[in-house]
Enzyme design. Structure first.
Site, PDB file in Angstrom:
ATOM      1  N   LYS A 204       0.827  -1.207   0.000  1.00  0.00           N
ATOM      2  CA  LYS A 204       0.000   0.000   0.000  1.00  0.00           C
ATOM      3  C   LYS A 204       0.862   1.258   0.000  1.00  0.00           C
ATOM      4  O   LYS A 204       2.029   1.254   0.412  1.00  0.00           O
ATOM      5  CB  LYS A 204      -0.940  -0.009   1.209  1.00  0.00           C
ATOM      6  N   ARG A 239      -4.085 -10.391   3.316  1.00  0.00           N
ATOM      7  CA  ARG A 239      -4.268 -10.347   1.859  1.00  0.00           C
ATOM      8  C   ARG A 239      -2.986  -9.790   1.251  1.00  0.00           C
ATOM      9  O   ARG A 239      -2.605  -8.653   1.538  1.00  0.00           O
ATOM     10  CB  ARG A 239      -5.464  -9.461   1.523  1.00  0.00           C
TER      11      ARG A 239
END
Length: 257
Positions: A204, A239
């Site tokens: 991210k 994830r």
């Protein structure tokens, strides 16, 4: 949970698996490397992304879902549209991973209840086209927890099996760096309600802001560390893009613990 994006524009791996054959091969490789779940998505949710039509989303994901499910993989379908979810479940998906927590499509909740599917409810403020803008959080952990528990209660009230629900605090999606870190640390606070917690911090942009690493694909070392931190603080599912690195990090963490 390994990420299998069948998109041309996802923030990290957009275009890598736009060819269904490549997506299928990579998905099977991820299982061999230790993935328990394959999360197949056909629409990018990166900030500023443009929505695709349900027809196009189905065209992208259904061949991949069908092939992976036929090979025995546990497939999660990353979609916020009931028509796509219904087709994906018919093709063999067992989980619907909805970034809108079943809010974007009114037909999604009754579909999940009727199909008996498992569901991941994610917190999201705003939409990708407005870059997830919204009012400030008073306390990000408690605000997100309250939202997700409310959505879970709504699902249970509509007939979804409580044991089929997992919660995702939605790292990214307009949150600030300190809020991202607080949500990882707060995974246990979310888990104490009795639902499995999914953390998706892999590659991210906040990792880039913390480390100065601009290329998303070069953020795997920090991503593996954050996966360990997520599990240490109470997450049940992580994830990820890089399955072997995460498996190694979690194996050493379990041995140390």
């Amino acid at each position: 949970m390994a990420i299998v994006n069948v998109t041309p524009d996802s923030f990290s791996d957009g275009g890598e698996r736009f060819d269904p054959a490549r997506a299928i091969d990579d998905g099977l490789r991820f299982v061999a490397e230790g993935a328990d779940i394959l999360d197949v998505g056909g629409e990018s949710t990166r900030p500023g992304s443009v929505a695709v039509s349900p027809d196009e989303e189905r065209r992208r994901v259904l061949p991949v879902v069908d092939a992976l499910a036929r090979q025995g993989a546990i497939v999660s379908l990353d979609t916020r549209r009931a028509s796509v979810a219904e087709a994906g479940l018919a093709a063999g998906a067992r989980i619907v991973n909805d970034v809108s927590a079943l809010r974007d499509d009114a037909a999604m909740l009754p579909l999940i209840a009727r199909a008996g599917a498992a569901v991941v409810l994610m917190h999201r403020r705003g939409r990708p086209e407005d870059r997830y803008a919204g009012s400030p959080y008073e306390n990000v952990v408690e605000d997100v927890r309250r939202f997700l528990l409310d959505r879970a209660a709504t699902c249970v009230g509509a007939g979804v099996d409580r044991r089929s629900i997992a919660l995702d605090p939605g790292l990214g999606f307009g949150k600030k760096v300190d809020e991202e870190l607080a949500l990882i640390k707060g995974a246990g606070r979310l888990a104490d309600a009795g639902y499995p917690v999914l953390i998706g911090s892999s590659r991210k942009s906040f990792i880039g802001r913390l480390t100065g690493v601009e290329a998303a694909a070069d953020r795997d070392p920090a991503s593996a560390f954050l996966a360990v931190e997520a599990v240490r603080h109470g997450a049940s599912i992580v994830r990820v893009h890089n399955v072997p690195a995460t498996r190694q990090a979690l194996a050493v963490f379990e041995a140390m613990r």
